[in-house]
Design a protein around this motif. Structure first.
Motif, PDB file in Angstrom:
ATOM      1  N   GLY A 232      44.792 -35.479  11.971  1.00 43.10           N
ATOM      2  CA  GLY A 232      45.852 -34.754  12.669  1.00 43.10           C
ATOM      3  C   GLY A 232      46.743 -33.990  11.706  1.00 43.10           C
ATOM      4  O   GLY A 232      47.158 -32.860  12.002  1.00 43.10           O
ATOM      5  N   ALA A 233      47.055 -34.593  10.543  1.00 42.55           N
ATOM      6  CA  ALA A 233      47.885 -33.900   9.551  1.00 42.55           C
ATOM      7  C   ALA A 233      47.169 -32.663   9.019  1.00 42.55           C
ATOM      8  O   ALA A 233      47.798 -31.621   8.778  1.00 42.55           O
ATOM      9  CB  ALA A 233      48.235 -34.852   8.405  1.00 42.55           C
ATOM     10  N   GLU A 234      45.869 -32.773   8.848  1.00 39.07           N
ATOM     11  CA  GLU A 234      45.099 -31.610   8.395  1.00 39.07           C
ATOM     12  C   GLU A 234      45.129 -30.498   9.448  1.00 39.07           C
ATOM     13  O   GLU A 234      45.302 -29.313   9.111  1.00 39.07           O
ATOM     14  CB  GLU A 234      43.661 -32.031   8.090  1.00 39.07           C
ATOM     15  CG  GLU A 234      43.538 -32.915   6.859  1.00 39.07           C
ATOM     16  CD  GLU A 234      42.150 -33.501   6.682  1.00 39.07           C
ATOM     17  OE1 GLU A 234      41.827 -33.925   5.576  1.00 39.07           O
ATOM     18  OE2 GLU A 234      41.390 -33.533   7.677  1.00 39.07           O
ATOM     19  N   ASP A 235      44.977 -30.878  10.703  1.00 38.23           N
ATOM     20  CA  ASP A 235      45.002 -29.879  11.769  1.00 38.23           C
ATOM     21  C   ASP A 235      46.379 -29.220  11.872  1.00 38.23           C
ATOM     22  O   ASP A 235      46.485 -27.999  12.064  1.00 38.23           O
ATOM     23  CB  ASP A 235      44.623 -30.525  13.105  1.00 38.23           C
ATOM     24  CG  ASP A 235      43.163 -30.950  13.142  1.00 38.23           C
ATOM     25  OD1 ASP A 235      42.367 -30.414  12.337  1.00 38.23           O
ATOM     26  OD2 ASP A 235      42.817 -31.806  13.981  1.00 38.23           O
ATOM     27  N   ARG A 236      47.436 -30.034  11.763  1.00 34.59           N
ATOM     28  CA  ARG A 236      48.786 -29.465  11.822  1.00 34.59           C
ATOM     29  C   ARG A 236      49.057 -28.552  10.632  1.00 34.59           C
ATOM     30  O   ARG A 236      49.718 -27.510  10.763  1.00 34.59           O
ATOM     31  CB  ARG A 236      49.828 -30.587  11.879  1.00 34.59           C
ATOM     32  CG  ARG A 236      49.928 -31.261  13.237  1.00 34.59           C
ATOM     33  CD  ARG A 236      51.150 -32.159  13.311  1.00 34.59           C
ATOM     34  NE  ARG A 236      51.057 -33.254  12.366  1.00 34.59           N
ATOM     35  CZ  ARG A 236      50.544 -34.449  12.638  1.00 34.59           C
ATOM     36  NH1 ARG A 236      50.060 -34.692  13.850  1.00 34.59           N
ATOM     37  NH2 ARG A 236      50.512 -35.397  11.727  1.00 34.59           N
ATOM     38  N   ALA A 237      48.544 -28.938   9.457  1.00 34.82           N
ATOM     39  CA  ALA A 237      48.755 -28.107   8.272  1.00 34.82           C
ATOM     40  C   ALA A 237      48.032 -26.774   8.400  1.00 34.82           C
ATOM     41  O   ALA A 237      48.575 -25.716   8.039  1.00 34.82           O
ATOM     42  CB  ALA A 237      48.272 -28.858   7.023  1.00 34.82           C
ATOM     43  N   MET A 238      46.819 -26.812   8.919  1.00 36.13           N
ATOM     44  CA  MET A 238      46.084 -25.563   9.097  1.00 36.13           C
ATOM     45  C   MET A 238      46.740 -24.691  10.167  1.00 36.13           C
ATOM     46  O   MET A 238      46.792 -23.461  10.043  1.00 36.13           O
ATOM     47  CB  MET A 238      44.636 -25.863   9.477  1.00 36.13           C
ATOM     48  CG  MET A 238      43.854 -26.576   8.375  1.00 36.13           C
ATOM     49  SD  MET A 238      43.956 -25.732   6.770  1.00 36.13           S
ATOM     50  CE  MET A 238      43.142 -24.187   7.164  1.00 36.13           C
ATOM     51  N   LEU A 239      47.273 -25.318  11.224  1.00 39.08           N
ATOM     52  CA  LEU A 239      47.981 -24.561  12.245  1.00 39.08           C
ATOM     53  C   LEU A 239      49.233 -23.917  11.650  1.00 39.08           C
ATOM     54  O   LEU A 239      49.533 -22.738  11.934  1.00 39.08           O
ATOM     55  CB  LEU A 239      48.357 -25.483  13.404  1.00 39.08           C
ATOM     56  CG  LEU A 239      49.204 -24.862  14.525  1.00 39.08           C
ATOM     57  CD1 LEU A 239      48.468 -23.677  15.160  1.00 39.08           C
ATOM     58  CD2 LEU A 239      49.548 -25.915  15.576  1.00 39.08           C
TER      59      LEU A 239
END
Length: 403
Positions: A137-144
């Motif tokens: 989830g942190a990776e997805d939020r960072a990419m977003l």
């Protein structure tokens, strides 16, 4: 200048992540089980309990004694002429079922220790599942956040051009630059959270990879409901503790029964060189200490363990029910949020961007469209994370010693 350095560091971290080796959930679980200090500590305690259970069955050792009397005295007892030497062997005989009671306690404590090992493994697996999902989830939020920052850069550039040609007032450019600053700040924050999530999972599984990345989970299947009256691991732990408490009552009662010590040997009389056999028996008189306090304490502990078992059963049922309900709700949210609405929000941003550049939409309308898309994507990320947490909680709640 400092802010720009933070943004550059975050972007560098994201670039390094792009080539980081991904770890799957199954690999993380296997590596954590092999290296975790909490599992190793529980395993050592279980081994110690196993050794104590073996020791509990041992009987008291016999005692060999040698006594020399009537020497180096005065008169007829001068020198060694009247010496009497006694060689005796004594054995304490346990009565009242002490050995069997002691063995029952040690066996129950051994069972509890091995169940505790299983609980430590289940707790670790739950924590790894959650940490793996949180890193994803942190990776997805960072990419977003990175995508939003890129869009904000383009938006600020477009707003500046429109202001320069006189189509928009300078206030629009200031608003676009404020959005850019907010997006860059969010990008830095999200990548800070990413580094923290990466470090946490690495600590759990004993990894030294600074660029640890979570592979998208294949989608674990939720376990079926336990059959009625099937105890969970927590209930098995409480039951083992109750069994040990009940066994300690037997030990306390057995300790109230005095042991008998029997002895036998040979006595040699120095002056006449004669020998004779001796035999004896001794037993404490339980007039003052009948171990009553320890018996009452053991009985009270047993009542407490019975209540703890009932409480564990209530908590286990509630935890399983709550986790299953949360999992169902999260699955429903994921299904809704990943449906056509997400694609529609993305299309709205695309059309608003084109329209803003062509002068058909205002900056505020474009910002509203982008905010709606970000909200939808963030909600989907959180729903997936909630599903992973609920699934991890359900798997842990339904863990048993045999699975």
């Amino acid at each position: 200048m400092k802010f720009r350095f933070l943004i550059a560091s975050a972007i560098l971290a994201s670039s390094a992540h792009a080539w980081a080796a991904e770890v799957s959930l199954s690999a993380a679980l296997a590596q954590g089980a092999e290296t975790s200090p909490r599992v190793q500590a529980a395993k050592a305690k279980a081994d110690a309990a196993e050794a104590r259970a073996r020791q509990a069955g041992a009987s008291p050792n016999p005692e060999l004694s040698l006594e020399v009397e009537n020497f180096a005295g005065s008169g007829a007892f001068q020198g060694l002429r009247s010496t009497e030497t006694t060689l005796a062997l004594s054995q304490r005989i346990e009565l009242g079922g002490k050995r069997s009671a002691r063995l029952a306690v040690a066996t129950s404590e051994r069972d509890f220790a091995f169940l505790s090992l299983r609980a430590a493994e289940a707790d670790l697996a739950r924590d790894i599942r959650i940490a793996h999902a949180e890193l994803r989830g942190a990776e997805d939020r960072a990419m977003l956040a990175r995508e939003n920052a890129g869009q904000a850069v383009e938006l600020a550039r477009t707003a500046r051009l429109l202001v320069e040609v006189g189509r928009d007032p300078p206030l629009r450019q200031l608003r676009a630059e404020a959005v850019l600053a907010e997006a860059q700040a969010e990008e830095a924050r999200s990548f800070g959270e990413l580094l923290a999530a990466r470090r946490f999972l690495a600590d759990l599984i004993g990894s030294s990879d600074p660029d640890l990345s979570a592979m998208v989970a294949d989608g674990e299947v939720a376990p079926g409901a336990l059959p009625p009256a099937t105890p969970s691991l927590d209930e098995q732990l409480a039951a083992a503790e109750r069994d040990a408490a009940q066994a300690r009552i037997r030990v306390a009662r057995a300790e109230a029964v005095p042991d008998v010590t029997a002895s036998g040997g040979v006595r040699r009389f120095g002056e006449g060189r004669e020998t004779a056999f001796i035999a004896g028996i001794s037993i404490p008189l339980p007039f003052r200490d009948r171990n009553k306090g320890n018996i009452e304490a053991a009985q009270a502990d047993s009542l407490a363990s019975e209540a703890s078992l009932r409480l564990a059963s209530i908590n286990a049922r509630r935890t399983q029910h709550d986790a299953r309900m949360m999992l169902g709700a999260a699955n429903a949210r994921v299904a809704v949020l990943s449906g056509p609405s997400l694609a529609q929000a993305a299309e709205a941003v695309r059309l608003a961007s084109i329209g803003y550049g062509a002068g058909k939409f205002s900056l505020l309308e474009l910002l509203d469209a982008q905010s709606a898309l970000t909200t939808a994507k963030t909600a989907l990320i959180e729903a997936r994370l909630d599903r992973a947490r609920a699934l991890a909680a359900l798997i842990r709640a339904q863990a048993r010693a045999g699975n």
